[in-house]
Write a protein that holds these residues in place. Structure first.
Motif, PDB file in Angstrom:
ATOM      1  N   ILE A 134      -5.971  54.702 -14.636  1.00  0.00           N
ATOM      2  CA  ILE A 134      -5.401  54.713 -15.597  1.00  0.00           C
ATOM      3  C   ILE A 134      -5.301  56.188 -16.092  1.00  0.00           C
ATOM      4  O   ILE A 134      -5.699  57.067 -17.422  1.00  0.00           O
ATOM      5  CB  ILE A 134      -7.122  54.630 -16.898  1.00  0.00           C
ATOM      6  CG1 ILE A 134      -8.687  55.480 -15.988  1.00  0.00           C
ATOM      7  CG2 ILE A 134      -7.047  52.796 -16.635  1.00  0.00           C
ATOM      8  CD1 ILE A 134      -9.425  55.644 -17.401  1.00  0.00           C
ATOM      9  N   ILE A 135      -5.085  56.727 -14.928  1.00  0.00           N
ATOM     10  CA  ILE A 135      -4.138  58.088 -14.877  1.00  0.00           C
ATOM     11  C   ILE A 135      -3.026  58.037 -14.956  1.00  0.00           C
ATOM     12  O   ILE A 135      -1.979  56.726 -14.351  1.00  0.00           O
ATOM     13  CB  ILE A 135      -4.750  58.645 -12.688  1.00  0.00           C
ATOM     14  CG1 ILE A 135      -6.644  59.224 -13.304  1.00  0.00           C
ATOM     15  CG2 ILE A 135      -4.436  60.582 -12.730  1.00  0.00           C
ATOM     16  CD1 ILE A 135      -7.111  59.122 -11.394  1.00  0.00           C
ATOM     17  N   PRO A 136      -2.753  59.164 -15.789  1.00  0.00           N
ATOM     18  CA  PRO A 136      -1.042  59.410 -15.914  1.00  0.00           C
ATOM     19  C   PRO A 136       0.110  59.380 -15.092  1.00  0.00           C
ATOM     20  O   PRO A 136      -0.429  60.069 -13.400  1.00  0.00           O
ATOM     21  CB  PRO A 136      -1.222  60.477 -16.942  1.00  0.00           C
ATOM     22  CG  PRO A 136      -3.088  60.844 -17.564  1.00  0.00           C
ATOM     23  CD  PRO A 136      -2.865  60.232 -16.589  1.00  0.00           C
ATOM     24  N   GLU A 137       0.657  59.317 -14.861  1.00  0.00           N
ATOM     25  CA  GLU A 137       1.979  59.149 -13.801  1.00  0.00           C
ATOM     26  C   GLU A 137       1.916  60.478 -13.896  1.00  0.00           C
ATOM     27  O   GLU A 137       2.289  60.794 -12.816  1.00  0.00           O
ATOM     28  CB  GLU A 137       3.451  58.128 -14.262  1.00  0.00           C
ATOM     29  CG  GLU A 137       3.004  56.819 -14.444  1.00  0.00           C
ATOM     30  CD  GLU A 137       4.405  56.455 -14.711  1.00  0.00           C
ATOM     31  OE1 GLU A 137       5.503  55.798 -13.508  1.00  0.00           O
ATOM     32  OE2 GLU A 137       4.500  55.474 -15.671  1.00  0.00           O
ATOM     33  N   ALA A 138       2.261  61.527 -14.482  1.00  0.00           N
ATOM     34  CA  ALA A 138       2.558  62.335 -14.431  1.00  0.00           C
ATOM     35  C   ALA A 138       1.578  63.273 -13.190  1.00  0.00           C
ATOM     36  O   ALA A 138       1.260  64.417 -13.168  1.00  0.00           O
ATOM     37  CB  ALA A 138       2.505  63.546 -15.456  1.00  0.00           C
ATOM     38  N   HIS A 139       0.557  62.299 -13.452  1.00  0.00           N
ATOM     39  CA  HIS A 139      -0.955  63.200 -12.481  1.00  0.00           C
ATOM     40  C   HIS A 139      -1.539  62.455 -11.118  1.00  0.00           C
ATOM     41  O   HIS A 139      -2.190  62.208 -10.504  1.00  0.00           O
ATOM     42  CB  HIS A 139      -2.194  63.413 -13.463  1.00  0.00           C
ATOM     43  CG  HIS A 139      -2.485  64.486 -14.437  1.00  0.00           C
ATOM     44  ND1 HIS A 139      -2.207  66.066 -13.939  1.00  0.00           N
ATOM     45  CD2 HIS A 139      -2.103  64.283 -15.197  1.00  0.00           C
ATOM     46  CE1 HIS A 139      -1.972  66.046 -14.899  1.00  0.00           C
ATOM     47  NE2 HIS A 139      -2.074  65.761 -16.048  1.00  0.00           N
ATOM     48  N   GLY A 140      -0.051  61.256 -10.811  1.00  0.00           N
ATOM     49  CA  GLY A 140       0.356  60.621  -9.778  1.00  0.00           C
ATOM     50  C   GLY A 140      -1.256  59.012  -9.631  1.00  0.00           C
ATOM     51  O   GLY A 140      -0.929  58.348  -9.078  1.00  0.00           O
ATOM     52  N   GLY A 141      -0.941  59.168 -10.578  1.00  0.00           N
ATOM     53  CA  GLY A 141      -1.373  57.536 -11.432  1.00  0.00           C
ATOM     54  C   GLY A 141      -0.781  56.574 -11.942  1.00  0.00           C
ATOM     55  O   GLY A 141       0.346  57.282 -11.709  1.00  0.00           O
ATOM     56  N   VAL A 142      -1.436  55.341 -12.439  1.00  0.00           N
ATOM     57  CA  VAL A 142      -0.329  53.726 -12.056  1.00  0.00           C
ATOM     58  C   VAL A 142       0.029  54.678 -14.275  1.00  0.00           C
ATOM     59  O   VAL A 142       0.816  53.931 -14.521  1.00  0.00           O
ATOM     60  CB  VAL A 142      -0.845  52.868 -12.392  1.00  0.00           C
ATOM     61  CG1 VAL A 142      -0.096  51.507 -12.316  1.00  0.00           C
ATOM     62  CG2 VAL A 142      -1.696  52.949 -10.541  1.00  0.00           C
ATOM     63  N   GLY A 143      -1.243  54.744 -14.892  1.00  0.00           N
ATOM     64  CA  GLY A 143      -0.437  55.144 -16.535  1.00  0.00           C
ATOM     65  C   GLY A 143      -1.093  53.642 -16.832  1.00  0.00           C
ATOM     66  O   GLY A 143       0.063  53.508 -18.022  1.00  0.00           O
ATOM     67  N   LEU A 144      -1.507  53.100 -17.195  1.00  0.00           N
ATOM     68  CA  LEU A 144      -1.745  51.908 -17.486  1.00  0.00           C
ATOM     69  C   LEU A 144      -2.712  52.063 -18.584  1.00  0.00           C
ATOM     70  O   LEU A 144      -3.872  53.701 -18.330  1.00  0.00           O
ATOM     71  CB  LEU A 144      -2.521  50.847 -16.807  1.00  0.00           C
ATOM     72  CG  LEU A 144      -1.081  50.221 -15.624  1.00  0.00           C
ATOM     73  CD1 LEU A 144      -1.728  48.960 -14.555  1.00  0.00           C
ATOM     74  CD2 LEU A 144       0.208  49.817 -16.101  1.00  0.00           C
ATOM     75  N   GLY A 145      -3.653  51.416 -19.510  1.00  0.00           N
ATOM     76  CA  GLY A 145      -4.533  51.964 -20.292  1.00  0.00           C
ATOM     77  C   GLY A 145      -5.445  50.778 -19.623  1.00  0.00           C
ATOM     78  O   GLY A 145      -5.645  50.148 -19.216  1.00  0.00           O
ATOM     79  N   LEU A 146      -6.486  51.164 -20.988  1.00  0.00           N
ATOM     80  CA  LEU A 146      -7.946  50.812 -20.720  1.00  0.00           C
ATOM     81  C   LEU A 146      -7.909  49.180 -20.996  1.00  0.00           C
ATOM     82  O   LEU A 146      -8.892  48.414 -20.474  1.00  0.00           O
ATOM     83  CB  LEU A 146      -8.622  51.218 -22.118  1.00  0.00           C
ATOM     84  CG  LEU A 146      -9.568  52.558 -21.044  1.00  0.00           C
ATOM     85  CD1 LEU A 146     -10.749  53.126 -22.664  1.00  0.00           C
ATOM     86  CD2 LEU A 146     -10.501  51.898 -20.444  1.00  0.00           C
ATOM     87  N   LEU A 147      -7.074  48.496 -21.760  1.00  0.00           N
ATOM     88  CA  LEU A 147      -7.394  46.776 -21.339  1.00  0.00           C
ATOM     89  C   LEU A 147      -6.847  46.399 -20.414  1.00  0.00           C
ATOM     90  O   LEU A 147      -7.101  45.076 -19.767  1.00  0.00           O
ATOM     91  CB  LEU A 147      -6.061  45.950 -22.280  1.00  0.00           C
ATOM     92  CG  LEU A 147      -5.687  45.056 -22.525  1.00  0.00           C
ATOM     93  CD1 LEU A 147      -6.746  43.698 -22.898  1.00  0.00           C
ATOM     94  CD2 LEU A 147      -4.798  44.945 -23.725  1.00  0.00           C
ATOM     95  N   ASP A 148      -5.288  47.236 -19.610  1.00  0.00           N
ATOM     96  CA  ASP A 148      -5.026  46.792 -17.934  1.00  0.00           C
ATOM     97  C   ASP A 148      -6.564  47.529 -17.250  1.00  0.00           C
ATOM     98  O   ASP A 148      -6.562  46.167 -15.873  1.00  0.00           O
ATOM     99  CB  ASP A 148      -4.062  47.727 -17.432  1.00  0.00           C
ATOM    100  CG  ASP A 148      -2.963  47.452 -18.529  1.00  0.00           C
ATOM    101  OD1 ASP A 148      -2.376  46.638 -18.591  1.00  0.00           O
ATOM    102  OD2 ASP A 148      -2.735  48.073 -19.347  1.00  0.00           O
TER     103      ASP A 148
END
Length: 369
Positions: free
Chosen positions: A70-84
């Motif tokens: 759930i970490i944004p892509e701008a910070h190296g994460g996948v950028g998914l939400g809490l439903l995911d």
């Protein structure tokens, strides 16, 4: 890497149907295949005997991108939400996966993002940094626990902190403030607590004039972290309960008494049917809770309270009943049902009991003072 996809909806005869997108189903299937191959029950048993082995499990899950889910892509994460995250949480619960997913991948990023403290997110997303959560005093005060702060230093005790191997902890201070504490500080000590669930570690933190960075004094940030943790924890219980039900059905179709499989006995049929009828509606409730949080729905907190409280009760019923279907075998380590049973029991209390959550829901609705 997986990319964010909204949950699919469609209208049939004026009725809106709500379901997972194809990408979310593929994500679930991919993690399921990995866990079946890399984290079988024997691996879970090994981690239960030596909690330090969960590092190898977490390394593998981080390689799948779960640390930065759930970490944004701008910070190296996948950028998914809490439903995911709910979809993933159910899968991890089904396989009683060890590791700090709830604390490091869900609650810590939620708190950091909500408080604007984004500089640590890249290390978390890469799996290089584990963050424990010590918010039990915000859920329910414990005897002789609590923190005091003086000149930017924390002193006190926190019970039931999530993850006994974390590099740092987010600690609930006085007046619902949140502090960042490094586990290498000379005044920091932690003691592993013995709990019924040995697939995840809890510890007691003792702080003696520990340097602590104030993250925020906004109660809304603390609530955001609790909401995220509670809905993913409920999904974990859902997955664990579903696995126990599936195991009970398989066992009933194989175990014979009086030259008949016990699945042919009406009493056993009724037990399995009641478990299924109570558990299946919970899935939509959990999905909607994750969706409401992802979309910042105004009813999200209320939905999460009810979802977690209801899953605690239903999962406990399924755990007990599926064990009864197994008879005496259900209490043996050979079958291993107790790992799921204890996971469900621990989830029931960690972030608030059903009674506490229903009281919180009543206060949100202004039904009580």
């Amino acid at each position: 890497p997986w990319h964010a996809q909204r949950t699919q909806t469609r209208s049939i005869g004026g009725i809106m149907e709500f379901g997972l997108s194809q990408e979310q189903v593929l994500l679930q299937d991919s993690i399921t295949r990995y866990l079946k191959d890399q984290v079988p029950l024997d691996k879970v048993r090994a981690v239960a005997e030596d909690s330090g082995l969960d590092q190898s499990v977490w390394h593998g899950l981080s390689g799948l991108g779960l640390a930065g889910l759930i970490i944004p892509e701008a910070h190296g994460g996948v950028g998914l939400g809490l439903l995911d995250a709910v979809v993933v949480g159910e899968t991890l619960g089904y396989h009683i996966t060890p590791g700090p997913f709830l604390s490091t991948a869900i609650m810590a990023p939620s708190l950091l993002i909500a408080s604007g403290q984004t500089d640590r997110l890249a290390d978390i997303a890469a799996g290089r940094y584990r963050v424990g959560i010590a918010l039990s005093e915000a859920v329910g005060a414990r005897l002789d626990a609590g923190m005091t702060v003086s000149d930017g230093r924390l002193t006190g005790k926190a019970l039931f902190a999530l993850d006994a191997s974390a590099d740092a902890y987010i600690v609930n201070g006085p007046n619902r403030q949140l502090y960042w504490v490094d586990s290498k500080d000379p005044g920091f000590t932690r003691t592993l607590l013995t709990t019924i669930d040995k697939t995840r570690t809890l510890c007691e933190l003792r702080l003696d004039q520990v340097d602590a960075a104030l993250m925020t004094d906004d109660p809304a940030v603390l609530q955001a972290g609790l909401n995220a943790g509670r809905i993913v924890q409920a999904a974990d219980s859902l997955g664990a309960a579903q696995c126990m039900l599936d195991q009970a059905v398989v066992y009933a179709g194989q175990r014979e008494q009086f030259n008949r499989v016990i699945a042919s006995f009406q009493a056993v049929k009724h037990m399995c049917a009641e478990m299924a009828s109570q558990l299946e509606p919970c899935r939509a409730l959990i999905w909607y809770g994750g969706h409401a949080l992802s979309e910042s729905d105004g009813t999200a907190r209320l939905t999460v309270c009810h979802a977690n409280a209801h899953l605690s009760e239903v999962a406990q019923f399924v755990a007990r009943t599926s064990t009864e279907v197994h008879g005496g075998m259900g209490f043996t380590d050979l079958v291993g049902l107790h790992y799921w049973f204890k996971r469900i029991g621990a989830n029931r209390q960690l972030l608030g009991s059903p009674e506490l959550l229903r009281e919180e829901a009543a206060r949100i609705q202004m039904l009580v003072d």
